[in-house]
Write a protein that holds these residues in place. Structure first.
Motif, PDB file in Angstrom:
ATOM      1  N   VAL A   9       8.044  -8.122 -66.500  1.00 20.62           N
ATOM      2  CA  VAL A   9       8.542  -7.789 -65.160  1.00 20.62           C
ATOM      3  C   VAL A   9       9.423  -8.960 -64.711  1.00 20.62           C
ATOM      4  O   VAL A   9       9.073 -10.125 -64.900  1.00 20.62           O
ATOM      5  CB  VAL A   9       7.375  -7.568 -64.179  1.00 20.62           C
ATOM      6  N   ALA A  10      10.584  -8.650 -64.163  1.00 12.91           N
ATOM      7  CA  ALA A  10      11.523  -9.689 -63.730  1.00 12.91           C
ATOM      8  C   ALA A  10      10.934 -10.517 -62.598  1.00 12.91           C
ATOM      9  O   ALA A  10      10.143 -10.017 -61.794  1.00 12.91           O
ATOM     10  CB  ALA A  10      12.832  -9.057 -63.285  1.00 12.91           C
ATOM     11  N   LYS A  11      11.338 -11.763 -62.579  1.00 17.04           N
ATOM     12  CA  LYS A  11      10.996 -12.658 -61.479  1.00 17.04           C
ATOM     13  C   LYS A  11      12.254 -12.904 -60.663  1.00 17.04           C
ATOM     14  O   LYS A  11      13.366 -12.678 -61.143  1.00 17.04           O
ATOM     15  CB  LYS A  11      10.463 -13.985 -62.025  1.00 17.04           C
ATOM     16  N   LYS A  12      12.060 -13.354 -59.446  1.00 15.40           N
ATOM     17  CA  LYS A  12      13.197 -13.595 -58.555  1.00 15.40           C
ATOM     18  C   LYS A  12      14.229 -14.508 -59.216  1.00 15.40           C
ATOM     19  O   LYS A  12      15.428 -14.282 -59.104  1.00 15.40           O
ATOM     20  CB  LYS A  12      12.699 -14.187 -57.244  1.00 15.40           C
ATOM     21  N   GLU A  13      13.767 -15.511 -59.940  1.00 18.75           N
ATOM     22  CA  GLU A  13      14.705 -16.448 -60.564  1.00 18.75           C
ATOM     23  C   GLU A  13      15.459 -15.843 -61.748  1.00 18.75           C
ATOM     24  O   GLU A  13      16.400 -16.456 -62.265  1.00 18.75           O
ATOM     25  CB  GLU A  13      13.998 -17.742 -60.983  1.00 18.75           C
ATOM     26  N   ASP A  14      15.111 -14.628 -62.175  1.00 17.64           N
ATOM     27  CA  ASP A  14      15.830 -13.942 -63.252  1.00 17.64           C
ATOM     28  C   ASP A  14      17.042 -13.159 -62.754  1.00 17.64           C
ATOM     29  O   ASP A  14      17.876 -12.733 -63.560  1.00 17.64           O
ATOM     30  CB  ASP A  14      14.906 -12.944 -63.960  1.00 17.64           C
ATOM     31  N   LEU A  15      17.136 -12.935 -61.464  1.00 16.48           N
ATOM     32  CA  LEU A  15      18.146 -12.013 -60.930  1.00 16.48           C
ATOM     33  C   LEU A  15      19.577 -12.438 -61.254  1.00 16.48           C
ATOM     34  O   LEU A  15      20.415 -11.588 -61.568  1.00 16.48           O
ATOM     35  CB  LEU A  15      17.966 -11.825 -59.425  1.00 16.48           C
ATOM     36  N   GLN A  16      19.873 -13.712 -61.195  1.00 13.00           N
ATOM     37  CA  GLN A  16      21.237 -14.162 -61.497  1.00 13.00           C
ATOM     38  C   GLN A  16      21.591 -13.877 -62.956  1.00 13.00           C
ATOM     39  O   GLN A  16      22.688 -13.420 -63.252  1.00 13.00           O
ATOM     40  CB  GLN A  16      21.410 -15.651 -61.181  1.00 13.00           C
ATOM     41  N   ALA A  17      20.658 -14.120 -63.867  1.00 17.11           N
ATOM     42  CA  ALA A  17      20.904 -13.846 -65.282  1.00 17.11           C
ATOM     43  C   ALA A  17      21.064 -12.342 -65.521  1.00 17.11           C
ATOM     44  O   ALA A  17      21.894 -11.920 -66.338  1.00 17.11           O
ATOM     45  CB  ALA A  17      19.779 -14.412 -66.140  1.00 17.11           C
ATOM     46  N   VAL A  18      20.290 -11.526 -64.819  1.00 14.52           N
ATOM     47  CA  VAL A  18      20.426 -10.068 -64.930  1.00 14.52           C
ATOM     48  C   VAL A  18      21.817  -9.648 -64.470  1.00 14.52           C
ATOM     49  O   VAL A  18      22.503  -8.878 -65.146  1.00 14.52           O
ATOM     50  CB  VAL A  18      19.327  -9.346 -64.117  1.00 14.52           C
TER      51      VAL A  18
END
Length: 80
Positions: A9-18
């Motif tokens: 499950v994605a974490k908030k800090e993954d959003l930029q990479a997504v």
């Protein structure tokens, strides 16, 4: 050598990479960054990321009323 890809499950800090992956693969037709953030806020369990070590190499976005909205995997499972 086999490289392990994990799905989390994605974490908030993954959003930029997504978003960067989305932009790289879809160019002008990608979802805007604010949409990815809103989707994460609305359906946090519906944004899954594929990781090769610490690198996000794919993602899937699912929303209850729309099923799968986006499925992205970088070529060869690598993205830098």
């Amino acid at each position: 050598m086999v490289e392990l890809i994990t799905i989390d499950v994605a974490k908030k800090e993954d959003l930029q990479a997504v978003y960067q992956l989305e932009q790289r693969l879809f160019g002008d037709h990608c979802y805007p960054d604010f949409f990815i953030r809103q989707a994460y806020d609305c359906w946090p369990a519906g944004l899954l990321v594929a990781r090769n070590q610490d690198n996000i190499v794919g993602y899937v976005l699912c929303a209850p009323q729309f099923n799968t909205m986006s499925l992205v995997v970088s070529r060869g499972g690598y993205w830098h």
